[in-house]
Design a protein around this motif. Structure first.
Motif, PDB file in Angstrom:
ATOM      1  N   LYS A  63       0.861  -1.177   0.000  1.00 13.48           N
ATOM      2  CA  LYS A  63       0.000   0.000   0.000  1.00 13.48           C
ATOM      3  C   LYS A  63       0.896   1.225   0.000  1.00 13.48           C
ATOM      4  O   LYS A  63       1.943   1.230   0.634  1.00 13.48           O
ATOM      5  CB  LYS A  63      -0.854  -0.047   1.267  1.00 13.48           C
ATOM      6  CG  LYS A  63      -1.728   1.131   1.520  1.00 13.48           C
ATOM      7  CD  LYS A  63      -2.439   0.940   2.868  1.00 13.48           C
ATOM      8  CE  LYS A  63      -3.405   2.007   3.222  1.00 13.48           C
ATOM      9  NZ  LYS A  63      -3.133   3.343   2.881  1.00 13.48           N
ATOM     10  N   TYR A  64       0.484   2.261  -0.706  1.00 12.69           N
ATOM     11  CA  TYR A  64       1.224   3.516  -0.664  1.00 12.69           C
ATOM     12  C   TYR A  64       1.018   4.185   0.694  1.00 12.69           C
ATOM     13  O   TYR A  64      -0.062   4.096   1.275  1.00 12.69           O
ATOM     14  CB  TYR A  64       0.748   4.468  -1.762  1.00 12.69           C
ATOM     15  CG  TYR A  64       1.030   3.976  -3.152  1.00 12.69           C
ATOM     16  CD1 TYR A  64       2.330   3.908  -3.636  1.00 12.69           C
ATOM     17  CD2 TYR A  64      -0.008   3.575  -3.987  1.00 12.69           C
ATOM     18  CE1 TYR A  64       2.582   3.453  -4.918  1.00 12.69           C
ATOM     19  CE2 TYR A  64       0.236   3.117  -5.272  1.00 12.69           C
ATOM     20  CZ  TYR A  64       1.546   3.053  -5.723  1.00 12.69           C
ATOM     21  OH  TYR A  64       1.794   2.591  -6.984  1.00 12.69           O
ATOM     22  N   VAL A  65       2.044   4.871   1.185  1.00 15.53           N
ATOM     23  CA  VAL A  65       1.957   5.629   2.431  1.00 15.53           C
ATOM     24  C   VAL A  65       2.137   7.103   2.093  1.00 15.53           C
ATOM     25  O   VAL A  65       3.131   7.485   1.478  1.00 15.53           O
ATOM     26  CB  VAL A  65       3.038   5.183   3.439  1.00 15.53           C
ATOM     27  CG1 VAL A  65       2.990   6.054   4.687  1.00 15.53           C
ATOM     28  CG2 VAL A  65       2.870   3.718   3.791  1.00 15.53           C
ATOM     29  N   THR A  66       1.148   7.903   2.484  1.00 12.60           N
ATOM     30  CA  THR A  66       1.211   9.347   2.265  1.00 12.60           C
ATOM     31  C   THR A  66       1.443  10.051   3.603  1.00 12.60           C
ATOM     32  O   THR A  66       1.398   9.428   4.665  1.00 12.60           O
ATOM     33  CB  THR A  66      -0.092   9.883   1.629  1.00 12.60           C
ATOM     34  OG1 THR A  66      -1.147   9.694   2.564  1.00 12.60           O
ATOM     35  CG2 THR A  66      -0.394   9.181   0.313  1.00 12.60           C
ATOM     36  N   GLU A  67       1.654  11.340   3.537  1.00  9.07           N
ATOM     37  CA  GLU A  67       1.841  12.158   4.740  1.00  9.07           C
ATOM     38  C   GLU A  67       0.670  11.990   5.708  1.00  9.07           C
ATOM     39  O   GLU A  67       0.859  11.912   6.916  1.00  9.07           O
ATOM     40  CB  GLU A  67       1.982  13.630   4.322  1.00  9.07           C
ATOM     41  CG  GLU A  67       2.428  14.541   5.421  1.00  9.07           C
ATOM     42  CD  GLU A  67       3.921  14.458   5.692  1.00  9.07           C
ATOM     43  OE1 GLU A  67       4.290  14.543   6.872  1.00  9.07           O
ATOM     44  OE2 GLU A  67       4.707  14.324   4.737  1.00  9.07           O
ATOM     45  N   MET A  68      -0.538  11.897   5.174  1.00 11.29           N
ATOM     46  CA  MET A  68      -1.728  11.740   6.015  1.00 11.29           C
ATOM     47  C   MET A  68      -1.761  10.400   6.743  1.00 11.29           C
ATOM     48  O   MET A  68      -2.409  10.267   7.782  1.00 11.29           O
ATOM     49  CB  MET A  68      -3.004  11.899   5.175  1.00 11.29           C
ATOM     50  CG  MET A  68      -3.235  13.316   4.720  1.00 11.29           C
ATOM     51  SD  MET A  68      -4.680  13.545   3.626  1.00 11.29           S
ATOM     52  CE  MET A  68      -5.862  12.384   4.209  1.00 11.29           C
ATOM     53  N   ASP A  69      -1.079   9.383   6.215  1.00  7.10           N
ATOM     54  CA  ASP A  69      -1.066   8.042   6.826  1.00  7.10           C
ATOM     55  C   ASP A  69      -0.088   7.927   7.988  1.00  7.10           C
ATOM     56  O   ASP A  69      -0.175   6.977   8.772  1.00  7.10           O
ATOM     57  CB  ASP A  69      -0.680   6.983   5.781  1.00  7.10           C
ATOM     58  CG  ASP A  69      -1.686   6.850   4.661  1.00  7.10           C
ATOM     59  OD1 ASP A  69      -2.899   6.923   4.939  1.00  7.10           O
ATOM     60  OD2 ASP A  69      -1.251   6.673   3.507  1.00  7.10           O
ATOM     61  N   LEU A  70       0.854   8.838   8.091  1.00  7.53           N
ATOM     62  CA  LEU A  70       1.929   8.707   9.079  1.00  7.53           C
ATOM     63  C   LEU A  70       1.443   8.486  10.514  1.00  7.53           C
ATOM     64  O   LEU A  70       1.986   7.619  11.201  1.00  7.53           O
ATOM     65  CB  LEU A  70       2.887   9.892   9.000  1.00  7.53           C
ATOM     66  CG  LEU A  70       3.794   9.913   7.772  1.00  7.53           C
ATOM     67  CD1 LEU A  70       4.701  11.138   7.800  1.00  7.53           C
ATOM     68  CD2 LEU A  70       4.619   8.646   7.668  1.00  7.53           C
ATOM     69  N   PRO A  71       0.445   9.220  11.004  1.00  4.32           N
ATOM     70  CA  PRO A  71       0.004   8.971  12.383  1.00  4.32           C
ATOM     71  C   PRO A  71      -0.473   7.536  12.626  1.00  4.32           C
ATOM     72  O   PRO A  71      -0.178   6.943  13.659  1.00  4.32           O
ATOM     73  CB  PRO A  71      -1.137   9.974  12.591  1.00  4.32           C
ATOM     74  CG  PRO A  71      -0.859  11.069  11.620  1.00  4.32           C
ATOM     75  CD  PRO A  71      -0.245  10.392  10.427  1.00  4.32           C
ATOM     76  N   LYS A  72      -1.180   6.961  11.670  1.00  4.51           N
ATOM     77  CA  LYS A  72      -1.701   5.604  11.903  1.00  4.51           C
ATOM     78  C   LYS A  72      -0.622   4.533  11.724  1.00  4.51           C
ATOM     79  O   LYS A  72      -0.801   3.413  12.183  1.00  4.51           O
ATOM     80  CB  LYS A  72      -2.945   5.337  11.071  1.00  4.51           C
ATOM     81  CG  LYS A  72      -2.776   4.975   9.657  1.00  4.51           C
ATOM     82  CD  LYS A  72      -4.141   4.737   9.013  1.00  4.51           C
ATOM     83  CE  LYS A  72      -4.022   5.083   7.559  1.00  4.51           C
ATOM     84  NZ  LYS A  72      -5.214   4.944   6.796  1.00  4.51           N
ATOM     85  N   TYR A  73       0.503   4.868  11.109  1.00 11.09           N
ATOM     86  CA  TYR A  73       1.594   3.904  10.934  1.00 11.09           C
ATOM     87  C   TYR A  73       2.810   4.270  11.786  1.00 11.09           C
ATOM     88  O   TYR A  73       3.941   3.879  11.482  1.00 11.09           O
ATOM     89  CB  TYR A  73       1.997   3.803   9.460  1.00 11.09           C
ATOM     90  CG  TYR A  73       0.880   3.327   8.561  1.00 11.09           C
ATOM     91  CD1 TYR A  73       0.004   2.328   8.968  1.00 11.09           C
ATOM     92  CD2 TYR A  73       0.698   3.873   7.307  1.00 11.09           C
ATOM     93  CE1 TYR A  73      -1.027   1.894   8.154  1.00 11.09           C
ATOM     94  CE2 TYR A  73      -0.329   3.445   6.479  1.00 11.09           C
ATOM     95  CZ  TYR A  73      -1.179   2.453   6.912  1.00 11.09           C
ATOM     96  OH  TYR A  73      -2.198   2.021   6.101  1.00 11.09           O
ATOM     97  N   SER A  74       2.597   4.985  12.855  1.00 12.10           N
ATOM     98  CA  SER A  74       3.711   5.463  13.685  1.00 12.10           C
ATOM     99  C   SER A  74       4.492   4.334  14.353  1.00 12.10           C
ATOM    100  O   SER A  74       5.658   4.513  14.711  1.00 12.10           O
ATOM    101  CB  SER A  74       3.210   6.443  14.737  1.00 12.10           C
ATOM    102  OG  SER A  74       2.302   5.798  15.613  1.00 12.10           O
ATOM    103  N   SER A  75       3.897   3.154  14.527  1.00  9.87           N
ATOM    104  CA  SER A  75       4.624   2.045  15.150  1.00  9.87           C
ATOM    105  C   SER A  75       5.270   1.110  14.129  1.00  9.87           C
ATOM    106  O   SER A  75       5.876   0.110  14.504  1.00  9.87           O
ATOM    107  CB  SER A  75       3.685   1.258  16.064  1.00  9.87           C
ATOM    108  OG  SER A  75       2.625   0.706  15.323  1.00  9.87           O
TER     109      SER A  75
END
Length: 132
Positions: A63-75
Motif C-alpha cells: 500500500k502507498y503511504v502518504t503524509e496523512m497516513d503517518l500517524p496511523k503507521y507510527s509504530s
C-alpha cells in the motif's frame, strides 16, 4: 521447582552483523519509484503487511503511504533502501524479517517477488506462504 539449567552468554569475537528487516533489489526499488511518481498524492513510500488468505496461510499486501497516513503507521518499522522508504507492519515483522523484494518483468507477467527466509512452504501459484 528445579532449574532446567543456566544461561551463559557466548563470548563474541566479532561484532554481530545486523541484517536489514527488509531489502529491495535494484529492480524492485526502481519499479516502486516509477509507480510512486505516477501517483498524484505523492506517496512517501510503500507499506508491507500480511493478510491471512490464500491456500497456504499468509500473503503480502502493498500500500502507498502518504503524509496523512503517518500517524496511523507510527509504530511501523521503517527501512530506507535504495532511495525507497518501506514501512513494515509491526504485526508482520517477525514473519517477514530478512525478506528480499525483487521485481520481475517477463513476457507473461510483471510482478513483485518476495524471497522470505522464514517461509516454510508456499502454495503452487506462489501467492501465499506459511512460516516456520
Amino acid at each position: 521447582m528445579s532449574h532446567a539449567g543456566k544461561v551463559v552468554a557466548a563470548a563474541r569475537t566479532m561484532p554481530r552483523i545486523k541484517r536489514a528487516a527488509f531489502e529491495l533489489s535494484d529492480s524492485a526499488a526502481q519499479r516502486i519509484k516509477v509507480l510512486m511518481n505516477q501517483k498524484q498524492d505523492h506517496p512517501l513510500g510503500v507499506r508491507v503487511s500480511l493478510k491471512q488468505r490464500g491456500c497456504n496461510g499468509m500473503s503480502y499486501t502493498l500500500k502507498y503511504v502518504t503524509e496523512m497516513d503517518l500517524p496511523k503507521y507510527s509504530s511501523d518499522e521503517v527501512v530506507q533502501d535504495k532511495g525507497v522508504k518501506v514501512f513494515i507492519d509491526p504485526r508482520a515483522l517477525l514473519n517477514i524479517a530478512g525478506t528480499r523484494m525483487d521485481y520481475s518483468d517477463t513476457e507473461l507477467a510483471s510482478e513483485f517477488v518476495f524471497t522470505n527466509p522464514n517461509a516454510e512452504s508456499t502454495c503452487g501459484c506462489g501467492e501465499s506462504f506459511s512460516v516456520k
